[in-house]
Design an enzyme around this catalytic site. Structure first.
Site, short mmCIF file in Angstrom:
data_model
loop_
_atom_site.label_atom_id
_atom_site.label_comp_id
_atom_site.label_asym_id
_atom_site.label_seq_id
_atom_site.Cartn_x
_atom_site.Cartn_y
_atom_site.Cartn_z
N HIS A 89 0.50 1.62 -13.18
CA HIS A 89 1.54 0.30 -14.14
C HIS A 89 2.63 0.63 -13.75
CE1 HIS A 89 2.31 -3.67 -15.64
NE2 HIS A 89 2.94 -2.11 -16.52
N MET A 125 -4.41 -6.97 -6.91
CA MET A 125 -4.23 -8.20 -7.74
C MET A 125 -4.92 -8.86 -8.00
SD MET A 125 -0.70 -8.15 -7.57
CE MET A 125 0.34 -9.35 -8.51
N ASN A 169 -6.04 2.80 -12.97
CA ASN A 169 -4.55 2.00 -12.72
C ASN A 169 -3.41 2.38 -12.86
OD1 ASN A 169 -3.73 -0.47 -11.42
ND2 ASN A 169 -3.35 -1.07 -14.04
N LEU A 208 -10.61 -8.22 -12.47
CA LEU A 208 -12.14 -7.83 -12.44
C LEU A 208 -13.00 -8.28 -13.71
CD1 LEU A 208 -11.36 -4.83 -10.32
CD2 LEU A 208 -12.37 -6.84 -9.58
N GLY A 265 0.87 -1.48 0.08
CA GLY A 265 -0.21 -0.12 0.24
C GLY A 265 0.38 1.36 -0.04
N THR A 266 2.07 1.04 -1.01
CA THR A 266 2.52 3.03 -0.27
C THR A 266 1.94 3.63 -1.55
OG1 THR A 266 4.40 1.52 -2.10
CG2 THR A 266 5.20 1.26 0.15
N ASN A 267 1.11 2.69 -2.93
CA ASN A 267 0.48 4.46 -3.68
C ASN A 267 -0.60 4.84 -2.58
OD1 ASN A 267 1.69 4.34 -6.25
ND2 ASN A 267 2.21 1.83 -6.11
C1 GRF Z 1 3.35 -0.48 -7.24
O1 GRF Z 1 4.65 -0.76 -8.31
C2 GRF Z 1 1.86 -0.64 -8.85
O2 GRF Z 1 2.27 0.16 -9.35
C3 GRF Z 1 1.44 -2.05 -9.08
O3 GRF Z 1 1.52 -3.15 -8.00
C4 GRF Z 1 2.58 -1.99 -6.91
C5 GRF Z 1 1.57 -2.09 -5.83
O4 GRF Z 1 2.43 -1.37 -4.75
N1 GRF Z 1 0.20 -2.21 -10.13
P1 GRF Z 1 1.52 -0.39 -3.32
O5 GRF Z 1 1.26 -2.05 -2.71
O6 GRF Z 1 0.90 0.37 -3.71
O7 GRF Z 1 3.00 -0.17 -2.29
#
Ligand code: GRF
Length: 213
Positions: free
Chosen positions: A110, A91, A108, A94, A12-14
């Site tokens: 990527h 992950m 999304n 859908l 969940g860093t994003n």
């Molecule tokens: C990220 O690299 C994102 O681009 C990909 O999955 C990863 C998720 O990382 N779709 P986080 O859970 O947000 O740390």
């Protein structure tokens, strides 16, 4: 205010980048209203809790098919009044029901410059392994709108960085996250919430000009 739902499966860093952007007052027309995790163990749920955002767990194995799972997810999102959906390391595959329920309202992220290193098998560290194996000199991240085609929707924002001679998949993953993903995603979410994205076929016009991240 748009009600933003963030879908996660891992660290969940994003999601954290979105929470931090919100705390800095960068979302003018949206607020994160819920986090949905496909993984009960995801650290992203802890991040949501710390930020007082309601977290929901929807394990994939509890539904017999991708379609049944997608329908349950859409029901939850609609019940909670989500307007905008952000796939931030989600992950689970859908089906198109979610695209029909939220046309041009799903983003999304990527970790590559689409159309390179995307689609089947291109997730996590594999994306960066593929980029290094191919010998590209730049890579980066892409935020796109979600359509029925995996990683195939119209591109909203991209950012590139140089690949360095000593890069490993791990070092590249880290730099792509820090320098690209965590900057691009909050910007794109803000633009979508402000209705500043105009979609013409594959092209997304950003109303009000170019965004530099
Ligand atoms: C990220 O690299 C994102 O681009 C990909 O999955 C990863 C998720 O990382 N779709 P986080 O859970 O947000 O740390």
């Amino acid at each position: 205010m748009k009600n933003i739902a963030v879908l996660v499966s891992g660290g969940g860093t994003n999601l954290q980048a979105l929470i931090d952007a919100q705390a800095r007052g960068e979302f003018l027309c949206g607020e994160i209203g819920m986090v949905v995790s496909s993984n009960p163990e995801a650290y992203a749920l802890e991040r949501a809790k710390q930020a007082s955002i309601p977290g929901y767990i929807l394990p994939r194995k509890n539904w017999p098919s991708s379609q049944a799972y997608t329908r349950a997810l859409v029901s939850l999102l609609q019940e909670m009044g989500a307007d905008v959906v952000v796939l931030a390391g989600f992950m689970v595959i859908l089906t198109e029901e979610i695209v029909q329920a939220y046309p041009n309202k799903i983003l999304n992220i990527h970790p590559a410059l689409i159309p390179s290193f995307c689609g089947k098998g291109a997730y996590g560290l594999h994306v960066h392994e593929q980029a290094l194996a191919y010998g590209v000199k730049v890579t980066g991240a892409t935020v796109h709108l979600v359509t029925a085609e995996p990683d195939g929707g119209p591109i909203v924002l991209q950012k590139a960085i140089d690949v360095l001679p000593w890069d490993t998949p791990e070092s590249l993953q880290r730099r792509v996250m820090e320098e690209c993903e965590w900057k691009l995603l909050p910007k794109a979410v803000d633009l979508l919430c402000r209705d500043n994205l105009k979609v013409n076929g594959r092209t997304v016009e950003i109303i009000g000009g170019r965004v530099i991240v």
